[in-house]
Design an enzyme around this catalytic site. Structure first.
Site, PDB file in Angstrom:
ATOM      1  N   ASP A 161     -42.906  77.049 -17.986  1.00 37.65           N
ATOM      2  CA  ASP A 161     -41.993  77.088 -16.854  1.00 37.65           C
ATOM      3  C   ASP A 161     -42.694  76.562 -15.603  1.00 37.65           C
ATOM      4  O   ASP A 161     -43.786  77.020 -15.253  1.00 37.65           O
ATOM      5  CB  ASP A 161     -41.573  78.557 -16.656  1.00 37.65           C
ATOM      6  CG  ASP A 161     -40.432  78.728 -15.680  1.00 37.65           C
ATOM      7  OD1 ASP A 161     -39.297  78.407 -16.056  1.00 37.65           O
ATOM      8  OD2 ASP A 161     -40.694  79.176 -14.543  1.00 37.65           O
ATOM      9  N   GLU A 181     -41.868  72.039 -18.509  1.00 39.98           N
ATOM     10  CA  GLU A 181     -40.599  72.047 -17.785  1.00 39.98           C
ATOM     11  C   GLU A 181     -40.898  71.718 -16.322  1.00 39.98           C
ATOM     12  O   GLU A 181     -40.909  72.580 -15.464  1.00 39.98           O
ATOM     13  CB  GLU A 181     -39.903  73.413 -17.906  1.00 39.98           C
ATOM     14  CG  GLU A 181     -38.506  73.427 -17.320  1.00 39.98           C
ATOM     15  CD  GLU A 181     -38.342  74.322 -16.087  1.00 39.98           C
ATOM     16  OE1 GLU A 181     -37.203  74.562 -15.701  1.00 39.98           O
ATOM     17  OE2 GLU A 181     -39.349  74.791 -15.504  1.00 39.98           O
TER      18      GLU A 181
END
Lengths: 663, 663
Positions: free
Chosen positions: A381, A410
Site C-alpha cells: 500500500d 500500489e
C-alpha cells in the site's frame, strides 16, 4: 601510466539491456532468455572475439557463450535463466590475431600472391597458441605449426593445411585473451517465478463474505473460494486482515464520526488486540487463516496480503516505539495530512527517525511473520510515501532468503516515482490504465510500457477498478463498459486484477457526481453481494481467463503490437509467443454505446503472417471463424452483445493437400 | 545495514548532459553555458531543495546554483564556463522541511483552520536552523522563533510573522542538508577556445606553392598567405612537412615505381634526414617554418600540422626502435596492408609492442616539439588505426599542459568508431558530409549530429573535398556543384574546410571513372595552380566567409533546424543565436543542373518569428530583400547564377510608427 594497459585495444559500449548505467537489475522469469547486445570494436581492421559472460550471483565462475556479429559493430548473444534469484552478466572482447591472419591469408591466396612468409607468420601464431590448451590439443597445434613450416611439402599443400577448418576451430577455442577488455560493469537480472509475469488477481474484503449479514470469517471466505476459482483467477488479494483501531475511526462513506457498529477501514491498522502481526478477531484465528490459505491453494489460488505500513492511533507501536512517530506540540501523535485534509484515523510511521534501523528491522519481521504463515505475495500500500532506500533494502533482504516472494506496488503517483519503485525491486506495479480510455491514450501508454526500456524492469498490473477507483467510464457505460475494460485489462496486461464482487456485478454508483469513490464504499462497511445475480459477468470473466490460460501469447507483454484501424472507437492489437506458435489478435469497441465498424490495417510481420497466403481468425469469445486475406479487413462490433474480438490467428488454412487422401 | 543512511530520501536520476554514464566529458567553448537537467524527487509530498554544483577540475570547493523546478520532477540550472580546461558538475538535493511546513501552514491558514500547534512546529524548525548560520543571522532566526511562540501576540499577528518573506529567504539559505543526496557521479566538461567550435580550414600542399615550377618552400608559402587570408579562412592546414622516404616511394598517380624526380607522398614520413621532428629539407629550415607561422598569424591564420603516426621504411625509428615494428620472417619490416592491397611505402607502428609505454612517450614528444615551435592545431591522420587508449591518454596529457591545443580527427571509418574518438577527446572530427548529397540524407545525418546527444561531444568539421576525396557530385556537377557544396559545408557546419586551390579552381578530373582519386593527384607530384584564373571561386568563398564571421548564428551547430519544402531539390534550414538576436535561413538548390522553385514551409518558432507579423529576409549573397508573411513562402534558385540563398531574417519591418515624425 599507472593502471593503464596500453595493449588493451577493444572497446565495449552500449550494452543492452542495462538500466540506469547498471544501477538496477533487469527482471525475467524462470525459463526466459536474456538477449544481450553490445557495440564491440577495436582500432584498425583486426577481427575480434566477443563473448557474453553470465553466472548466478554468488557463483565463482562465469559461464561463457560467444556473441555473434550483427552489423555496424553490434554483437548479440543470449542465455537462459533457469533458477530463481539473481544472475549477473557482462561482455568481454579481444583482438583475435589468428582469425585476422587467416582472413588476410585467404585473401592473399585468393588473389594469387605468394604466401611463404605468411605461412611462417601463421605457424608462429599457432606455436604461441599451443601453450594454452591442455596437452593433447597443444600437441596437435604444435604439429600443425610444423606442417605449415615444413619445406618438404609443396606450397599448395601447405596452404591447404593452413586453411584447415578443424585446426581453425581448435585455435578459436584458445585465443590469446591476455589483453581482453571486460565491460566495466556487471549487470544484474532478478529471476522471478512465472506468476510475476502472468497473473489474474481478484481483490475481496473477507469481512463481506458472510451470506448471513454478519461480519465474515475466514470460514466464510473458504466457502467463497470455489466461486473465485471458477472465474479462473489465480491470486486472491485481501485488504489488511489486522485489528482495526477505534480512535477517530471513520464511519460509513468516510464520515468523520463512526457509529458504534461501524467496522472502520481495514487500513486503520492496530488496536489493543495487536498490530501488523495480529489478525482481526472477528475474522478468525491464525489457524483459521492457515486453513483458508491451504484451501485456496488446493483450488489454484494464492492469497496475497496487503502490506500497509501505517498505524491507527491505537496501534501498540505508538506507545512501545514513540520514536517511530511524530508528536505534535500538544502531545498527541501526528496523524496523516494532505493539507487542508486530515486523516485522523491514520498515523504515519516517521521513517526519518533516528531509530530507522530498528524500524526497518521490525517491518521486515512483519513480512517474515506472514511468509512463515504461508503467504508468498504482497500488495504494498502506498510505497511511494516511504523512502526508496527502505524498499530497496527490504525487497533485497526478503528475496535473498525467499526468492519466490512477489511484491505488487500500489503506487498511484507521478511516473518517475512509479518507475523508480519498479527499478529498485517491486515485482509488479499498478499503472495508469484505469484513466487511459481513448485509443490514442491506450496506444501511447502501452507503447511506453512495452517498448523503449521500461519493460526491462516495470511489470504492469492492470486494474479497471479498485475499492478507491470507480472510473467515470464505469459509472456511465453500464455493463458494456465493464466488459470492454475487462477485455482490455486482461489482454493488454499479462497481469491484471479486479476488485470484486463489485466488478462482476457491475457496481457503478459513485458517492457523488465527480467522485471516483463508491457509494457506500466497502472500505467503511460490510457488504452483502448477491454473486448469483443473472447479469453477473462471472461467466464472461471465466471465459476470458480460460482464453488467457490456453494462449501463451497472452502470458507476457513484450510482443504487444498495435495495428491501425480507420475508426477511433476501434482499437486493435496483437501479442505472440517468441516462436510465433501462438498469435492472438484483439479488436475492442471502445464505445459502450454504439455499434462500430471499420477496417483494420494489419501489420503482417508481428502476426507471423505471409502476405502471399490467406489466413483464418477464430474469435475465441464467440467461436466464429473469419477468412481473411492480406492486411485490410473489416470488423463490426456491437457492445451490447460482446464488445470485442479475441482472435486466434491461424496461419495456414486447410487446403486440399491437407486431407489425408491427398497424394 | 553497513554504508546505508536510511534517512537519505532524495533520488537523483537522468542527469543531462551525460555521456555514456559519465565516462566521458562533454565539450564546450569559453563563455558558453552548460545547461544541466535532472530528475529529482523523494517519497511522499515534501518539498525539495535542489542545487547544481560545479567547479574547475582541481579546485577544492564546489560553486553552487539553485536548480529550478520545471515539471514532472525535472529540474534545471546552468553555469558558464569561463576558462580553458576541465570543469566538473553534479547535482545535490535534500528534503526542505521548512519549505514543506510553510506550504502546509499556508494551506491550513487559507482554509481557516486553527494553527497554534503548527506555529510551535514552525518555531521548532526555525530554532534548529538557527544553529547553522553565522552569529547575526542565527540570532534573527532565534528571535523569529520566539515571536512565533509568543503568547503575547494575537494568533493573526503570529501567523503573519510565520509567513514573513525575509525570514523565509533566510531559512532558504540554511536548510538542513545532513541527509542530502549527491548524484553518484561527477560529470566532466572540456572547455576549448572558440576556434574549436567555429573555424574555416584551408588545406594546401606547401611544396606546390612555388610559382616557378620548382619545389615550393616556406618562403613561397608566405607569399601565398595573403591570398588565403583574403578568402576569409582562419586555419591553414599543411600535409606532413617531414622528410619523405625513398624506399618503395610511390610515383605519379600512386604508381608503384617512382621516377627519380618524383617527390613521393608526404605521408611516407622519415628518411636519413630525420623523422617526425624534422622538416623536409626542400621546404626550408625550422627557422623558416617559424617565420612562416609568424607571418600567417599576423594575417589571422593559424597553421595546423598533420599528425600522421606512421613511417616510411627509411624512418630512423625503424633501426633505432625495432621493437616498435613488426618484422616479417624474411627479416624485412612489415608494411601496411589491406589484403590483397599492399602499401609498401608505409610501415605502421606496432602499438601492441611490449615497449608501448616508450612508444607513447616518444609520440607525445613529437607533439611537444611542434607545440614548442608554435603550432596549436593538429589534424590527426587515421586515428582509428591506433588504439583508443593511446589517444585518450595523449590528448589528456597534452591538454593538461596546453589546454588550447585543437585535435581534428581524420577518421573516415564506421560511425561508432568516429563517435568513440570524439568522446575520448578529439576536439573536432571529419564527417560523412562528402557523401551526403540528397535532401533526405543531409537532413537525417545533420539531425543525428546536432540533436540527440552526439553534439555534446562530437564537433563536425565538413569537407566537400580532400586530397583523397573528389566526390562524384563534384566530378559531374561543374562549378555550380562546387558552389552548392561550399554553401552547405560552410553553413551546415560551424567548422568546415576545403582542399585548395583544387577546390576554388573547381578541379574535378578523377584518375579514372568510378574513382574518388584526383587525376595527377597532388599527393604524388608537385602542382602549379593558377590561382588568378577568372573562374575561381575565391570571391564567392570570401563573401561566404565574411557572412559567416558577421553572423554569430553560424558560429555553432546546436540550433540547426530543418524546414520543409515541397521540392526535393530544395533544402532549407536555419540557425540562430541562443537569444534570437541573429537568425540565418539558408535555402540551397541541390541540383547543379536545373533551376528549381517551390514553397518552403517555415517553422516560425526556431526563427524567433511571430506568426502575427510579416517579416523581411535579406539575401546576404545577392543583397536582395524579400517581404514574407507567415510560414509559406516561394523561392526560385538558378544554380548557374548563385545556387543558394543565405537569408538574414529581420523580425520587424519598418512601419509608419517607426518614423521619427510619427506621434
Amino acid at each position: 601510466m599507472t593502471g593503464v594497459e596500453g595493449r588493451r585495444r577493444v572497446v565495449i559500449e552500449r550494452v543492452l539491456p542495462e538500466v540506469d548505467g547498471g544501477r538496477y537489475p533487469i527482471k525475467r522469469t524462470i525459463g526466459e532468455d536474456v538477449v544481450v547486445e553490445a557495440d564491440v570494436f577495436a582500432d584498425g581492421h583486426d577481427l575480434l572475439g566477443v563473448a557474453l559472460l553470465y553466472r548466478r550471483d554468488g557463483d565463482p565462475e562465469w559461464n561463457e557463450t560467444p556473441m555473434a556479429f550483427l552489423t555496424n559493430d553490434r554483437w548479440r548473444a543470449s542465455f537462459r535463466v533457469a533458477e530463481l534469484g539473481r544472475y549477473l552478466y557482462t561482455v568481454t572482447g579481444w583482438v583475435d590475431h589468428f582469425k585476422t591472419w587467416r582472413r588476410d591469408f585467404y585473401k592473399k591466396v585468393d588473389s594469387g600472391q605468394h604466401v611463404l612468409v605468411e605461412l611462417l607468420q601463421g605457424a608462429r601464431l599457432i606455436d604461441e597458441a599451443s601453450h594454452r590448451p591442455p596437452k593433447a590439443e597443444g600437441k596437435s597445434l604444435k604439429e600443425w605449426a610444423d606442417q605449415l613450416r615444413s619445406s618438404d611439402a609443396t606450397e599448395p599443400r601447405r596452404i591447404e593445411q593452413a586453411l584447415d577448418l578443424d585446426m581453425a576451430a581448435l585455435m578459436a577455442k584458445y585465443p590469446d585473451r591476455r589483453f581482453a577488455t571486460h565491460y566495466e560493469r556487471e549487470l544484474g537480472v532478478v529471476v522471478d517465478r512465472e506468476k510475476a509475469r502472468f497473473s489474474a488477481w481478484y481483490e475481496m474484503f473477507p469481512r463481506s463474505c458472510s451470506q448471513r449479514g454478519e461480519h465474515g470469517t475466514f470460514k466464510d471466505c473458504e466457502a467463497r473460494l470455489p466461486y473465485i476459482a471458477s472465474m479462473g483467477f489465480d491470486v486472491l488479494y485481501l485488504p489488511p486482515i489486522h485489528p482495526i483501531g477505534v480512535t477517530h475511526r471513520k464511519g460509513k462513506n468516510n464520515s468523520p464520526a463512526a457509529a458504534p457498529d461501524d467496522p472502520g477501514s481495514p487500513w486503520g491498522i492496530g488496536s489493543p488486540d495487536g498490530g501488523h502481526k495480529a489478525i482481526h478477531t472477528q475474522l478468525g484465528t491464525t489457524k483459521d487463516f492457515r486453513k483458508f490459505l491451504e484451501k485456496a491453494r488446493s483450488l489454484g489460488l494464492e492469497v496475497a496480503l496487503d502490506l500497509a505500513f501505517q498505524c491507527s492511533p491505537d496501534h501498540p507501536y505508538v506507545e512501545q516505539h514513540r520514536g517511530w512517530f511524530k508528536f505534535r506540540s500538544d502531545g498527541t501523535v501526528q496523524y496523516a495530512e494532505n493539507p487542508p485534509k486530515k486523516y485522523q484515523d491514520i498515523v504515519p510511521l516517521e521513517f526519518a527517525t533516528d531509530q530507522w534501523e530498528l524500524l526497518w528491522q521490525e517491518l521486515k519481521s512483519v513480512m517474515i511473520y506472514w511468509i512463515e504463515q504461508g503467504v508468498r505475495i504482497f500488495r504494498v500500500d502506498n510505497p511511494h510515501t516511504k523512502p526508496f532506500m527502505f524498499w530497496e533494502w527490504l525487497i533485497h533482504e526478503i528475496q535473498e532468503d525467499y526468492p519466490d516472494i512477489i511484491f505488487l506496488a500500489e503506487a498511484f503517483t507521478r511516473p518517475k516515482v512509479m518507475y523508480r519503485l519498479a527499478k529498485l525491486g517491486f515485482t509488479q506495479s499498478y499503472t495508469y490504465f484505469a484513466w487511459r480510455s481513448t485509443k490514442a491514450e491506450l496506444m501511447e501508454y502501452f507503447t511506453e510500457l512495452t517498448h523503449g526500456g521500461v519493460h526491462e524492469y516495470f511489470r504492469p498490473n492492470l486494474w479497471p477498478n479498485t475499492p478507491d477507483i470507480l472510473t467515470e467510464e464505469l459509472q456511465h457505460g453500464g455493463r458494456p463498459a465493464f466488459m470492454t475494460r475487462f477485455v482490455l485489462a486482461s489482454t493488454l496486461g499479462a497481469s491484471y486484477g479486479i476488485y470484486g464482487p463489485a466488478f462482476e456485478l457491475c457496481e457503478n454508483r459513485p458517492r457523488e457526481a465527480g467522485s471516483e469513490e463508491y457509494l457506500n464504499s466497502e472500505k467503511y462497511e460490510i457488504k452483502q453481494w448477491n454473486i448469483e445475480r443473472d447479469d453477473s459477468l462471472k461467466e464472461f470473466i471465466g471465459l476470458v481467463n480460460r482464453i488467457r490460460r490456453e494462449n501463451p501469447a497472452l502470458h507476457s507483454d513484450g510482443s504487444l503490437h498495435f495495428h491501425a484501424t480507420d475508426n477511433d472507437q476501434l482499437i486493435c492489437y496483437s501479442k505472440s509467443t517468441p516462436d510465433g506458435s501462438n498469435v492472438i489478435l484483439v479488436v475492442v469497441n471502445l464505445s459502450p454505446y454504439h455499434t462500430h465498424s471499420g477496417w483494420v490495417q494489419l501489420d503482417l510481420n508481428p502476426l507471423w503472417l505471409d502476405p502471399q497466403h490467406p489466413f483464418q481468425v477464430q474469435d475465441l469469445l464467440t467461436n466464429a471463424y473469419y477468412h481473411w486475406d492480406g492486411p485490410r479487413n473489416y470488423v463490426e462490433i456491437n457492445p451490447h452483445s460482446v464488445p470485442a474480438h479475441i482472435f486466434l490467428v491461424r496461419r495456414r488454412l486447410r487446403r486440399e493437400q491437407d486431407f489425408d487422401y491427398y497424394m
